[in-house]
Design a protein around this motif. Structure first.
Motif, short mmCIF file in Angstrom:
data_model
loop_
_atom_site.label_atom_id
_atom_site.label_comp_id
_atom_site.label_asym_id
_atom_site.label_seq_id
_atom_site.Cartn_x
_atom_site.Cartn_y
_atom_site.Cartn_z
N GLY A 35 82.23 8.33 32.01
CA GLY A 35 80.83 8.25 31.64
C GLY A 35 80.26 6.92 32.09
O GLY A 35 80.97 5.92 32.08
N TYR A 36 79.01 6.94 32.52
CA TYR A 36 78.35 5.70 32.92
C TYR A 36 76.96 5.64 32.30
O TYR A 36 76.23 6.64 32.33
N GLU A 37 76.61 4.49 31.77
CA GLU A 37 75.21 4.28 31.40
C GLU A 37 74.43 4.21 32.71
O GLU A 37 74.76 3.39 33.57
N PRO A 38 73.42 5.06 32.90
CA PRO A 38 72.69 5.03 34.16
C PRO A 38 72.08 3.65 34.39
O PRO A 38 71.52 3.05 33.48
N SER A 39 72.25 3.14 35.61
CA SER A 39 71.56 1.90 35.98
C SER A 39 71.08 2.14 37.40
O SER A 39 71.56 3.04 38.08
N GLY A 40 70.12 1.37 37.84
CA GLY A 40 69.46 1.64 39.12
C GLY A 40 70.40 1.57 40.31
O GLY A 40 70.23 2.26 41.30
N VAL A 41 71.43 0.74 40.20
CA VAL A 41 72.26 0.43 41.37
C VAL A 41 73.73 0.37 40.95
O VAL A 41 74.06 -0.25 39.94
N LEU A 42 74.61 1.00 41.71
CA LEU A 42 76.05 0.91 41.42
C LEU A 42 76.56 -0.50 41.73
O LEU A 42 76.12 -1.12 42.68
N HIS A 43 77.51 -0.98 40.94
CA HIS A 43 78.17 -2.23 41.27
C HIS A 43 79.68 -1.98 41.35
O HIS A 43 80.14 -0.86 41.12
N VAL A 44 80.46 -3.02 41.64
CA VAL A 44 81.89 -2.81 41.90
C VAL A 44 82.63 -2.21 40.70
O VAL A 44 83.62 -1.53 40.89
N ALA A 68 75.24 8.91 31.06
CA ALA A 68 75.09 8.75 29.62
C ALA A 68 73.73 8.13 29.28
O ALA A 68 73.63 6.96 28.91
N ASP A 69 72.68 8.97 29.40
CA ASP A 69 71.32 8.45 29.21
C ASP A 69 71.07 8.03 27.77
O ASP A 69 70.50 6.97 27.50
N VAL A 70 71.54 8.85 26.80
CA VAL A 70 71.32 8.50 25.40
C VAL A 70 72.10 7.22 25.05
O VAL A 70 71.59 6.34 24.34
N HIS A 71 73.31 7.09 25.58
CA HIS A 71 74.10 5.87 25.34
C HIS A 71 73.38 4.63 25.88
O HIS A 71 73.35 3.58 25.23
N ALA A 72 72.85 4.74 27.09
CA ALA A 72 72.13 3.59 27.66
C ALA A 72 70.94 3.22 26.78
O ALA A 72 70.66 2.04 26.54
N TYR A 73 70.28 4.24 26.27
CA TYR A 73 69.14 4.00 25.37
C TYR A 73 69.61 3.28 24.10
O TYR A 73 69.02 2.28 23.67
N LEU A 74 70.72 3.77 23.51
CA LEU A 74 71.25 3.14 22.30
C LEU A 74 71.72 1.71 22.56
O LEU A 74 71.77 0.88 21.65
N ASN A 75 72.07 1.42 23.80
CA ASN A 75 72.56 0.09 24.15
C ASN A 75 71.45 -0.82 24.66
O ASN A 75 71.71 -1.85 25.27
N GLY A 143 75.37 -4.54 24.60
CA GLY A 143 74.46 -5.52 25.18
C GLY A 143 73.67 -6.18 24.06
O GLY A 143 73.66 -5.68 22.93
N GLY A 144 73.02 -7.29 24.35
CA GLY A 144 72.19 -7.97 23.35
C GLY A 144 73.02 -8.79 22.38
O GLY A 144 74.25 -8.66 22.33
N ASP A 145 72.37 -9.64 21.61
CA ASP A 145 73.08 -10.58 20.74
C ASP A 145 73.39 -9.99 19.36
O ASP A 145 74.34 -10.40 18.72
N THR A 146 72.56 -9.06 18.91
CA THR A 146 72.70 -8.57 17.54
C THR A 146 73.35 -7.20 17.53
O THR A 146 72.98 -6.33 18.32
N ALA A 147 74.32 -7.02 16.65
CA ALA A 147 74.88 -5.68 16.46
C ALA A 147 73.83 -4.83 15.74
O ALA A 147 73.26 -5.26 14.74
N THR A 148 73.58 -3.64 16.29
CA THR A 148 72.59 -2.75 15.68
C THR A 148 73.28 -1.49 15.16
O THR A 148 74.44 -1.22 15.51
N VAL A 149 72.56 -0.73 14.38
CA VAL A 149 73.08 0.56 13.93
C VAL A 149 73.35 1.46 15.14
O VAL A 149 74.31 2.21 15.18
N ALA A 150 72.49 1.33 16.16
CA ALA A 150 72.69 2.12 17.38
C ALA A 150 74.06 1.84 17.99
O ALA A 150 74.74 2.75 18.50
#
Ligand code: NAL
Length: 331
Positions: A35-44, A68-75, A143-150
């Motif tokens: 599974g991959y969080e969709p991002s605009g560009v593939l990296h290594v 994993a579009d919903v995962h990327a949103y949650l992240n 991602g981000g500094d704060t742990a969220t419920v997401a």
């Protein structure tokens, strides 16, 4: 090499060995997924797990790629509409990179993750999982500094996806291992099987060899890099003449990222690697295996500068088709 050796080649770990041996005994029709969080560009990082998928396709596995579009949103990766848009582009880049489109099933997470049955199963896993365990599973993904419920919901959905996609082998980088261990422990509570997992290594930071290469900090190589960008990044890379550099003064482990890129990116995709050298420096060197190249770097026969030149050329060969795809996506 038998099927087990080919399947586990370049893996950092498999869970469990016995389970992977059983898959290797009858791989035809078995399903592996990433599974991959969709991002605009593939990296290594994406390309490293994709190399394993390509190898598994050659072994007879069916491959499922979860966008994993919903995962990327949650992240916290953007609005849902933005993420959806990048998923299609990412799929095209994977095909340009070499995944066989006839033997790869691309699935968008939101196609099934919002169904009533899925959501109720998710809530059942929520009941079984402590917040601290979910948080720990996300330590190298969030991602981000704060742990969220997401962030707490995210690994439970990832666990459940393994059931809904009916996968025999879950593939991921080593940063996914705690999510997979959570899946192994909690899925039996909803009468689902514990997934068999294969984890790929992480490439070290390119300029220091310390820690891991990351798109959010430090230098990373991606599909939108030009040949000149790749050459410049590789030229500045940390490459002592050994696969086993001394730790830093602070005792942090160091790797040789140039050798890692040869091992995990170049040799899996090319049967032979030629390092071009002028005749006065001994002429071209040809390698049929990563170990031979490593041995020559260690002995001094292969100079780091020549190794880097060859690495940049081969990485550019791997990236060029995807780069063209991105240019036409933007046109
Ligand atoms: C990987 C990700 C998201 C959802 C998944 C579901 C099933 C299997 C693998 C999955 C993305 C991954 C990342 N967690 O960090 O990119």
């Amino acid at each position: 090499m038998d099927a087990y050796d080919r399947i586990t080649r370049n893996a950092a770990e498999v869970v469990t060995d016995e389970e992977v041996r059983a898959l290797a005994d009858s791989p035809d029709g078995k399903r592996a997924y990433v599974g991959y969080e969709p991002s605009g560009v593939l990296h290594v990082g994406h390309m490293l797990t994709a190399n394993k998928l390509i190898e598994l396709q050659d072994e007879g596995f069916e491959v499922v790629v979860l966008l994993a579009d919903v995962h990327a949103y949650l992240n916290g990766k953007g609005t849902f509409a933005e993420i959806r848009e990048t998923a299609t582009r990412m799929q095209e880049q994977f095909v340009a990179y070499g995944l066989d489109p006839d033997r790869t099933e691309f699935v968008l997470g939101s196609e099934y993750q919002l169904d009533e049955e899925y959501v109720l199963d998710l809530h059942a896993l929520e009941l079984e999982t402590s917040l601290s365990r979910a948080e720990r599973a996300m330590s190298e993904i969030a991602g981000g500094d704060t742990a969220t419920v997401a962030h707490a919901v995210y690994p439970l959905m990832q666990a459940l996806d393994i059931v809904y996609l009916d996968v025999d082998l879950a593939i991921g980088g080593m940063e996914q291992r705690k999510v997979h261990m959570l899946a192994r422990d909690t899925l039996p509570s909803i009468d689902a099987a514990s997934p068999t997992c294969l984890h790929t290594p992480l490439i070290a930071d390119l300029t220091t060899g310390v820690g891991k290469m990351s798109t959010s900090s430090g230098v990373s190589i991606s599909m939108e890099d030009s040949a000149a960008d790749i050459e410049a990044k590789v030229e500045k890379a940390y490459c002592p003449p050994t696969a086993d550099p001394d730790p830093t003064d602070d005792g942090e482990e160091r790797e040789n990222p140039v050798l890692q890129l040869f091992e995990y990116h170049v040799f899996p995709r090319f049967s032979e690697v030629v390092v071009e050298r002028p005749d006065q420096y001994g002429g071209d060197l040809t390698y049929g295996s990563y170990d031979d190249l490593e041995a020559d770097l260690e002995s001094g026969e292969l100079h780091p500068a020549d190794a880097k030149g060859a690495l940049a050329t081969y990485l550019d060969d791997l990236i060029a088709p995807g780069r063209e795809r991105i240019e036409s996506q933007r046109a």
